[in-house]
Design a protein around this motif. Structure first.
Motif, mmCIF file in Angstrom:
data_model
loop_
_atom_site.group_PDB
_atom_site.id
_atom_site.type_symbol
_atom_site.label_atom_id
_atom_site.label_comp_id
_atom_site.label_asym_id
_atom_site.label_seq_id
_atom_site.Cartn_x
_atom_site.Cartn_y
_atom_site.Cartn_z
ATOM 1 N N ARG A 193 -0.172 10.879 -15.822
ATOM 2 C CA ARG A 193 0.162 10.860 -17.247
ATOM 3 C C ARG A 193 -0.037 9.470 -17.859
ATOM 4 O O ARG A 193 0.040 9.309 -19.069
ATOM 5 N N GLY A 194 -0.238 8.466 -17.008
ATOM 6 C CA GLY A 194 -0.362 7.106 -17.508
ATOM 7 C C GLY A 194 0.958 6.404 -17.702
ATOM 8 O O GLY A 194 1.038 5.364 -18.353
ATOM 9 N N GLU A 195 2.025 6.948 -17.086
ATOM 10 C CA GLU A 195 3.357 6.384 -17.234
ATOM 11 C C GLU A 195 3.746 5.491 -16.073
ATOM 12 O O GLU A 195 4.821 4.877 -16.078
ATOM 13 N N ALA A 196 2.907 5.403 -15.045
ATOM 14 C CA ALA A 196 3.176 4.580 -13.872
ATOM 15 C C ALA A 196 1.863 4.020 -13.356
ATOM 16 O O ALA A 196 0.790 4.594 -13.594
ATOM 17 N N GLU A 197 1.953 2.916 -12.631
ATOM 18 C CA GLU A 197 0.763 2.266 -12.100
ATOM 19 C C GLU A 197 0.332 2.886 -10.786
ATOM 20 O O GLU A 197 1.157 3.430 -10.029
ATOM 21 N N VAL A 198 -0.940 2.795 -10.498
ATOM 22 C CA VAL A 198 -1.474 3.218 -9.210
ATOM 23 C C VAL A 198 -1.236 2.107 -8.205
ATOM 24 O O VAL A 198 -1.465 0.927 -8.474
ATOM 25 N N VAL A 199 -0.763 2.485 -7.000
ATOM 26 C CA VAL A 199 -0.631 1.509 -5.928
ATOM 27 C C VAL A 199 -1.837 1.624 -5.012
ATOM 28 O O VAL A 199 -2.700 2.479 -5.185
ATOM 29 N N GLY A 200 -1.901 0.744 -3.991
ATOM 30 C CA GLY A 200 -3.057 0.728 -3.099
ATOM 31 C C GLY A 200 -3.268 2.050 -2.416
ATOM 32 O O GLY A 200 -2.317 2.775 -2.132
ATOM 33 N N GLN A 201 -4.509 2.382 -2.105
ATOM 34 C CA GLN A 201 -4.810 3.675 -1.509
ATOM 35 C C GLN A 201 -4.479 3.757 -0.027
ATOM 36 O O GLN A 201 -4.430 4.836 0.526
ATOM 37 N N ILE B 275 -0.154 4.384 18.461
ATOM 38 C CA ILE B 275 -1.275 4.438 17.526
ATOM 39 C C ILE B 275 -1.133 5.684 16.655
ATOM 40 O O ILE B 275 -0.924 6.788 17.167
ATOM 41 N N LEU B 276 -1.223 5.492 15.342
ATOM 42 C CA LEU B 276 -1.209 6.594 14.386
ATOM 43 C C LEU B 276 -2.626 6.791 13.860
ATOM 44 O O LEU B 276 -3.240 5.862 13.349
ATOM 45 N N ARG B 277 -3.127 8.030 13.970
ATOM 46 C CA ARG B 277 -4.474 8.339 13.485
ATOM 47 C C ARG B 277 -4.393 9.411 12.394
ATOM 48 O O ARG B 277 -4.516 10.605 12.667
ATOM 49 N N PRO B 278 -4.198 9.010 11.158
ATOM 50 C CA PRO B 278 -4.220 9.990 10.066
ATOM 51 C C PRO B 278 -5.645 10.346 9.672
ATOM 52 O O PRO B 278 -6.584 9.585 9.885
ATOM 53 N N GLY B 279 -5.782 11.522 9.070
ATOM 54 C CA GLY B 279 -7.026 11.867 8.402
ATOM 55 C C GLY B 279 -6.998 11.307 6.990
ATOM 56 O O GLY B 279 -6.384 10.269 6.722
ATOM 57 N N GLY B 280 -7.645 11.989 6.054
ATOM 58 C CA GLY B 280 -7.634 11.535 4.667
ATOM 59 C C GLY B 280 -6.237 11.599 4.065
ATOM 60 O O GLY B 280 -5.400 12.404 4.475
ATOM 61 N N PHE B 281 -5.985 10.751 3.075
ATOM 62 C CA PHE B 281 -4.672 10.672 2.434
ATOM 63 C C PHE B 281 -4.646 11.515 1.162
ATOM 64 O O PHE B 281 -5.606 11.519 0.389
ATOM 65 N N HIS B 282 -3.499 12.161 0.879
ATOM 66 C CA HIS B 282 -3.310 12.767 -0.440
ATOM 67 C C HIS B 282 -3.550 11.722 -1.534
ATOM 68 O O HIS B 282 -4.119 12.024 -2.587
ATOM 69 N N SER B 283 -3.108 10.505 -1.286
ATOM 70 C CA SER B 283 -3.142 9.455 -2.320
ATOM 71 C C SER B 283 -4.543 8.975 -2.650
ATOM 72 O O SER B 283 -4.724 8.221 -3.617
ATOM 73 N N ASN B 284 -5.553 9.404 -1.904
ATOM 74 C CA ASN B 284 -6.921 9.089 -2.322
ATOM 75 C C ASN B 284 -7.220 9.686 -3.704
ATOM 76 O O ASN B 284 -8.125 9.227 -4.404
ATOM 77 N N ALA B 285 -6.430 10.683 -4.090
ATOM 78 C CA ALA B 285 -6.588 11.288 -5.413
ATOM 79 C C ALA B 285 -6.216 10.326 -6.540
ATOM 80 O O ALA B 285 -6.540 10.590 -7.707
ATOM 81 N N GLY C 49 0.821 -1.211 0.000
ATOM 82 C CA GLY C 49 0.000 0.000 0.000
ATOM 83 C C GLY C 49 0.851 1.255 0.000
ATOM 84 O O GLY C 49 2.090 1.207 0.031
ATOM 85 N N ASN C 50 0.199 2.393 0.003
ATOM 86 C CA ASN C 50 0.913 3.663 -0.060
ATOM 87 C C ASN C 50 1.743 3.939 1.186
ATOM 88 O O ASN C 50 2.854 4.473 1.080
ATOM 89 N N VAL C 51 1.227 3.602 2.346
ATOM 90 C CA VAL C 51 1.995 3.809 3.574
ATOM 91 C C VAL C 51 2.996 2.678 3.761
ATOM 92 O O VAL C 51 4.186 2.909 3.987
ATOM 93 N N GLY C 52 2.520 1.435 3.680
ATOM 94 C CA GLY C 52 3.388 0.299 3.930
ATOM 95 C C GLY C 52 4.553 0.218 2.966
ATOM 96 O O GLY C 52 5.701 -0.069 3.363
ATOM 97 N N GLY C 53 4.293 0.468 1.690
ATOM 98 C CA GLY C 53 5.367 0.415 0.711
ATOM 99 C C GLY C 53 6.433 1.460 0.977
ATOM 100 O O GLY C 53 7.638 1.187 0.862
ATOM 101 N N GLU C 54 6.009 2.663 1.334
ATOM 102 C CA GLU C 54 6.963 3.725 1.659
ATOM 103 C C GLU C 54 7.725 3.392 2.933
ATOM 104 O O GLU C 54 8.938 3.635 3.030
ATOM 105 N N LEU C 55 7.060 2.821 3.911
ATOM 106 C CA LEU C 55 7.719 2.456 5.161
ATOM 107 C C LEU C 55 8.779 1.379 4.924
ATOM 108 O O LEU C 55 9.887 1.454 5.476
#
Length: 290
Positions: free
Chosen positions: A281-289, A131-141, A9-15
Motif C-alpha cells: 500500500r506504500g505505508e511501510a518501507e521494504v527491507v532487505g530481501q 546449515i540452513l538451506r532455504p529455497g526461494g523466499f516469500h519476501s522476494n515479492a 535483512g528479512n531473516v536476520g531482522g526477524e531473528l
C-alpha cells in the motif's frame, strides 16, 4: 550472547526480534545498522562480512553466531577468516544461512561453487555447526512493491511455474531453535513453504490482501534478465532464472523440516502477503530481501 549478521535483512531482522523477545542477549550486525533498526535492549555493531576483522568487537562475550552467506555478494567473503575470528573470540556454535541451490545447482559458480565453499568452511571450522538451506523466499515479492503501489501490476517471468517459497519468519524461527537448543549440531535443514505457488498466484494473493485486483504481466526471459542484472552479478542471475523457469525435482519438493522442527506447518504466501500488505500500500518501507 547471540551474534546475528545480516541483521537488517528479512531473516536476520526477524531473528533479532525473536531472540530479543525471548529474553536473550543479542548483538545485531550489519554494514549500515543503527539503533533504529533493532529492538530496545539489543546491542548493534556496524561491520562488514567482507572485512572479518571488523567483526571482532561484535563477538565480545558471544557464544553463538548466525552467519549470513552474503547473498549476491557471497563471492567477496572469506568464510574461513570470519569463522577463525569468531572462534578466537570464544564463539562455540554457528548457524549458517545457505541456499538450497548449493545442492540443486552444483555446476553454478554462484550457488554450487561459492555456496559450497562457505558450507565447507563452516563444516571444518571446529565449531558446533548447523546449515540452513532455504529455497526461494516469500519476501522476494517485495521486488514488486513499487509496481503494485503505483500501477497494481506484478511483472515476472515464468508466470505458471510454481515453487514452494518459504517465509523468512520460518527461517528465523528455525535458526533460533538451532542457536539455542542442542541436537542440531552437524545437521542440514532444508526449508520450504507448504506448497508450490506460481508468480501469477502470488500476484493474486497480494491483490486479495489489498482488497483490489493486481494484474499479472508475464515477462520474457530476456526482460527478466535485464532487470535482474541491475542488482545481481551475471552468474547469480543465470542461476536464478534457471531455478524460476526450469526447477529441478529437488527445487519443487516440499521439505518436512520446518514442520518437524517448529511443530507446525510452514507459513504460506497468502498469510505473508496479509502481514506485509502495508508495504504494497506504500505505508511501510521494504527491507532487505535476504
Amino acid at each position: 550472547m547471540f551474534v546475528v549478521t545480516g541483521a537488517t535483512g528479512n531473516v536476520g531482522g526477524e531473528l533479532v526480534r525473536v531472540l530479543a523477545e525471548s529474553g536473550e542477549r543479542v548483538t545485531a550486525v550489519s554494514r549500515g545498522i543503527s539503533g533504529a533498526d533493532v529492538p530496545e535492549g539489543v546491542r548493534y555493531r556496524r561491520a562488514d562480512l567482507a572485512d572479518p576483522e571488523s567483526l571482532r568487537p561484535a563477538f565480545d562475550g558471544a557464544r553463538a553466531l548466525f552467519l549470513h552467506d552474503g547473498g549476491a555478494g557471497a563471492h567477496l567473503l572469506s568464510p574461513r577468516d570470519i569463522l577463525d575470528v569468531a572462534k578466537g573470540a570464544g564463539v562455540e556454535r554457528v548457524v549458517l544461512l545457505s541456499s538450497l541451490g548449493v545442492v540443486t545447482r552444483p555446476d553454478s559458480a554462484s550457488h554450487g561453487g561459492t555456496g559450497r565453499a562457505i558450507e565447507e568452511a563452516v563444516r571444518q571450522s571446529g565449531l558446533d555447526w548447523t546449515i540452513l538451506r532455504p529455497g526461494g523466499f516469500h519476501s522476494n515479492a517485495f521486488a514488486w512493491a513499487e509496481s503494485v503501489r503505483t500501477r497494481r501490476i506484478v511483472a515476472a517471468p515464468f508466470g505458471d511455474v510454481g515453487l514452494p517459497t518459504v517465509d523468512p519468519a520460518d527461517i528465523a524461527a528455525v535458526a533460533a531453535v538451532a542457536l539455542r537448543e542442542d541436537g542440531h549440531g552437524g545437521a542440514v535443514h532444508e526449508l520450504t513453504g507448504p506448497a508450490p505457488t506460481t508468480p501469477r498466484e502470488r500476484a493474486e494473493a497480494i491483490g486479495a490482501a489489498l482488497g483490489e485486483p493486481v494484474r499479472f504481466v508475464e515477462q520474457s526471459r530476456d526482460e527478466a534478465r535485464a532487470q535482474l542484472l541491475a542488482f545481481m552479478p551475471e552468474p547469480v542471475v543465470e542461476t536464478t532464472l534457471g531455478i524460476l523457469g526450469d526447477p529441478t525435482p529437488a527445487e519443487l519438493r516440499v521439505s518436512p523440516d520446518v514442520r518437524r522442527i517448529l511443530g507446525r506447518a510452514p507459513l504460506d504466501f497468502t498469510d505473508w502477503a496479509r502481514r506485509h500488505v502495508a508495504v504494497f500500500r506504500g505505508e511501510a518501507e521494504v527491507v532487505g530481501q535476504r
